[in-house]
Design an enzyme around this catalytic site. Structure first.
Site, mmCIF file in Angstrom:
data_model
loop_
_atom_site.group_PDB
_atom_site.id
_atom_site.type_symbol
_atom_site.label_atom_id
_atom_site.label_comp_id
_atom_site.label_asym_id
_atom_site.label_seq_id
_atom_site.Cartn_x
_atom_site.Cartn_y
_atom_site.Cartn_z
ATOM 1 N N LYS A 52 55.719 46.840 104.347
ATOM 2 C CA LYS A 52 54.903 46.280 105.428
ATOM 3 C C LYS A 52 55.451 44.913 105.856
ATOM 4 O O LYS A 52 55.594 44.628 107.051
ATOM 5 C CB LYS A 52 53.434 46.161 104.978
ATOM 6 N N GLN A 96 46.052 44.956 99.532
ATOM 7 C CA GLN A 96 46.541 46.257 99.103
ATOM 8 C C GLN A 96 45.631 46.818 98.007
ATOM 9 O O GLN A 96 45.308 46.141 97.034
ATOM 10 C CB GLN A 96 47.991 46.148 98.599
ATOM 11 N N ASP A 119 43.257 46.677 108.452
ATOM 12 C CA ASP A 119 43.195 47.940 107.713
ATOM 13 C C ASP A 119 42.009 48.794 108.168
ATOM 14 O O ASP A 119 41.920 49.973 107.824
ATOM 15 C CB ASP A 119 43.033 47.658 106.209
HETATM 16 N N1 GUN Z 1 46.274 51.703 99.438
HETATM 17 C C1 GUN Z 1 46.609 52.936 99.846
HETATM 18 N N2 GUN Z 1 46.634 52.989 101.196
HETATM 19 C C2 GUN Z 1 46.318 51.769 101.633
HETATM 20 C C3 GUN Z 1 46.189 51.210 102.944
HETATM 21 O O1 GUN Z 1 46.349 51.860 103.972
HETATM 22 N N3 GUN Z 1 45.850 49.900 102.980
HETATM 23 C C4 GUN Z 1 45.638 49.165 101.866
HETATM 24 N N4 GUN Z 1 45.285 47.910 102.015
HETATM 25 N N5 GUN Z 1 45.737 49.661 100.650
HETATM 26 C C5 GUN Z 1 46.081 50.962 100.545
#
Ligand code: GUN
Length: 295
Positions: A52, A96, A119
């Site tokens: 990311k 995350q 998110d």
């Molecule tokens: N863990 C698994 N998928 C995601 C996501 O799309 N965003 C975040 N923040 N954590 C995750």
């Protein structure tokens, strides 16, 4: 059978965003800035967050990675989020998941300012999405909609079977697919661990979205000839022949299922890159003062 190439589509989205960022820059406007929080040393989370952050740099966004030990007290983490909320230079905040057991994920998500919640996990954004109001849509479901749109896949009137009801993928994608939008207008069946006759339901699907996190769960006998298969799974399987010691496997038995499909997403290179593209799109919306995507 056509492969839905998430790498290609994600690159197209990123190229478009890079052009838009260059234009912001040329006008002396603010460049999008994403703050990513990573707690602990979960290998998969490290990979996702690194990807990311790297993507932000590729398209000209600013990014800040905040890393914490998995022993961080919950209060410290909440305080850091509060600081990011108050910081006008930060447009998007991403924590995350999963978080260590002693940290209440719900509390963490609820602490993020909804206008920076790229998110789309904050209840405010979830509620708005369900109500059809502009909202940040969780990146994976948003990425799935973008790839269906890119390949012009007919979804109207189709029967979509979603396997898995997580807050991050299964539940929101089932809502988006049922919407009066394009893509959308599907008749949706949401399957989960208590579903009876899952294989039989799956066989009736024109579109299968597999999001359960179980390697090779969807087998050839569960997929109708000509179905569209979206594989959300990113499972690590031990593989001594790989330098990393593992290979990535989806929730779909790709080799056996692919020949039956009209379209299928590979793993890796399908939904994964689309998730990042969607996150970057959300961050752009946040940075330009838009309250998310109009669905
Ligand atoms: N863990 C698994 N998928 C995601 C996501 O799309 N965003 C975040 N923040 N954590 C995750």
């Amino acid at each position: 059978m056509q492969i839905l190439d998430g790498k290609l589509v994600s690159q197209a989205v990123k190229d478009q965003l890079a052009t838009q960022v260059a234009s912001l820059k040329a006008q002396g406007k603010k460049i999008p800035h994403l703050a990513a929080i990573l707690v602990g040393n979960n290998g998969a989370s490290e990979t996702y967050v690194a990807s990311k952050v790297k993507s932000c740099a590729e398209i000209g966004y600013n990014s800040t990675l905040l890393r914490f030990e998995d022993t961080i007290p919950e209060k410290h983490l909440l305080d850091h989020i509060a600081m990011l909320n108050e910081n006008p230079d930060i447009d998007g905040i991403l924590v995350q998941l999963p978080l260590p057991k002693h940290i209440n994920e719900e509390l963490v998500i609820n602490t993020i300012d909804p206008s920076k919640d790229v998110d789309g996990f904050h209840p405010m954004n979830v509620g708005k999405m369900v109500s059809g109001l502009p909202a940040f849509i969780p990146a994976t479901p948003y990425g799935i909609m973008l790839i269906l749109e890119h390949y012009n896949i007919e979804t109207r009137g189709k029967h979509a079977v979603v396997i898995g009801r997580s807050h991050i993928v299964g539940t929101p994608v089932s809502i988006l697919l049922s919407r009066n939008t394009n893509p959308g207008n599907c008749t949706v069946t949401l399957c989960h661990s208590h579903t009876k006759n899952l294989a039989e339901l799956c066989r009736q699907a024109d579109i299968v979205v597999a999001a359960i996190g179980r390697p090779n769960f969807v087998t050839a006998d569960m997929v109708k000839e000509g179905a569209v298969v979206i594989d959300v799974g990113i499972n690590r399987m031990e593989d001594a022949s790989k330098k990393s010691g593992f290979r990535l496997v989806g929730d779909v038995d790709y080799a056996a299922v692919a020949p039956r499909c009209s379209y299928i997403t590979p793993v890796p290179g399908g939904v994964g890159p689309m998730t990042i593209a969607a996150l970057l799109k959300n961050t752009y919306l946040a940075a330009t003062g838009q309250r998310g995507h109009q669905n």
